[in-house]
Design an enzyme around this catalytic site. Structure first.
Site, PDB file in Angstrom:
ATOM      1  N   GLU A 184       0.818  -1.218   0.000  1.00 54.56           N
ATOM      2  CA  GLU A 184       0.000   0.000   0.000  1.00 54.56           C
ATOM      3  C   GLU A 184       0.852   1.270   0.000  1.00 54.56           C
ATOM      4  O   GLU A 184       0.335   2.366  -0.142  1.00 54.56           O
ATOM      5  CB  GLU A 184      -0.933   0.012   1.223  1.00 54.56           C
ATOM      6  N   CYS A 185       2.150   1.126   0.174  1.00 55.81           N
ATOM      7  CA  CYS A 185       3.069   2.258   0.325  1.00 55.81           C
ATOM      8  C   CYS A 185       3.849   2.492  -0.968  1.00 55.81           C
ATOM      9  O   CYS A 185       4.573   1.609  -1.440  1.00 55.81           O
ATOM     10  CB  CYS A 185       4.030   1.964   1.477  1.00 55.81           C
ATOM     11  N   GLY A 186       3.738   3.699  -1.524  1.00 49.49           N
ATOM     12  CA  GLY A 186       4.458   4.036  -2.746  1.00 49.49           C
ATOM     13  C   GLY A 186       5.967   3.960  -2.577  1.00 49.49           C
ATOM     14  O   GLY A 186       6.675   3.506  -3.482  1.00 49.49           O
TER      15      GLY A 186
END
Length: 142
Positions: free
Chosen positions: A12-14
């Site tokens: 979920e983390c860029g």
């Protein structure tokens, strides 16, 4: 080349996605640990913190976590209490942590991974936000 790299990853983390992509851009398929689903043991977490040269407080993530609700901004909390919180709520572990033969690093910003990936980038790399970090020759853009 066989290179053993582990990334403690949150899809979920860029920043985590960019880091994983740069490892793959070097021709390496790392061991991906989705640490929110399968957190490291306490011994492993403490080892990662130590090997990365961080304190538990430096590894704590505030954004999108129960950091404030748990009162983790209290500077009087011990390192053990902070690790306890990360064990109970793995989302508090900042990411991505990368383990390579060249060391352990919290890769924020994501291009910090380039310091510990032992093989060169195989081509250009642009982060999800459009920032170019590696040129067509595989060299880091300053």
């Amino acid at each position: 080349m066989t290179t053993d790299i582990v990334i403690y990853h949150n899809r979920e983390c860029g920043t985590s996605r960019n880091t994983l992509a740069m490892i793959r851009n070097a021709g390496i398929e790392p061991h991906v640990v989705e640490y929110v689903k399968i957190p490291p043991s306490r011994v492993m977490l403490e080892s990662l913190i130590d090997r990365a040269g961080l304190s538990p407080r430096e590894l704590l993530r505030e954004k999108g976590t129960p950091y404030a609700e748990l009162g983790l901004g209290d500077e009087s909390l011990s390192d053990a209490a902070l690790v306890d919180a990360m064990m109970e709520h793995p989302i508090l572990i900042n990411r991505p942590l990368v383990v390579s033969p060249l060391g352990v690093r919290l890769c924020r910003p994501s291009e910090m991974v380039l310091d510990i990936v032992p093989t060169p980038q195989r081509g250009a790399f642009t982060k999800e936000d459009g920032e170019k970090v590696v040129d067509a020759a595989g060299a880091r853009i300053a």
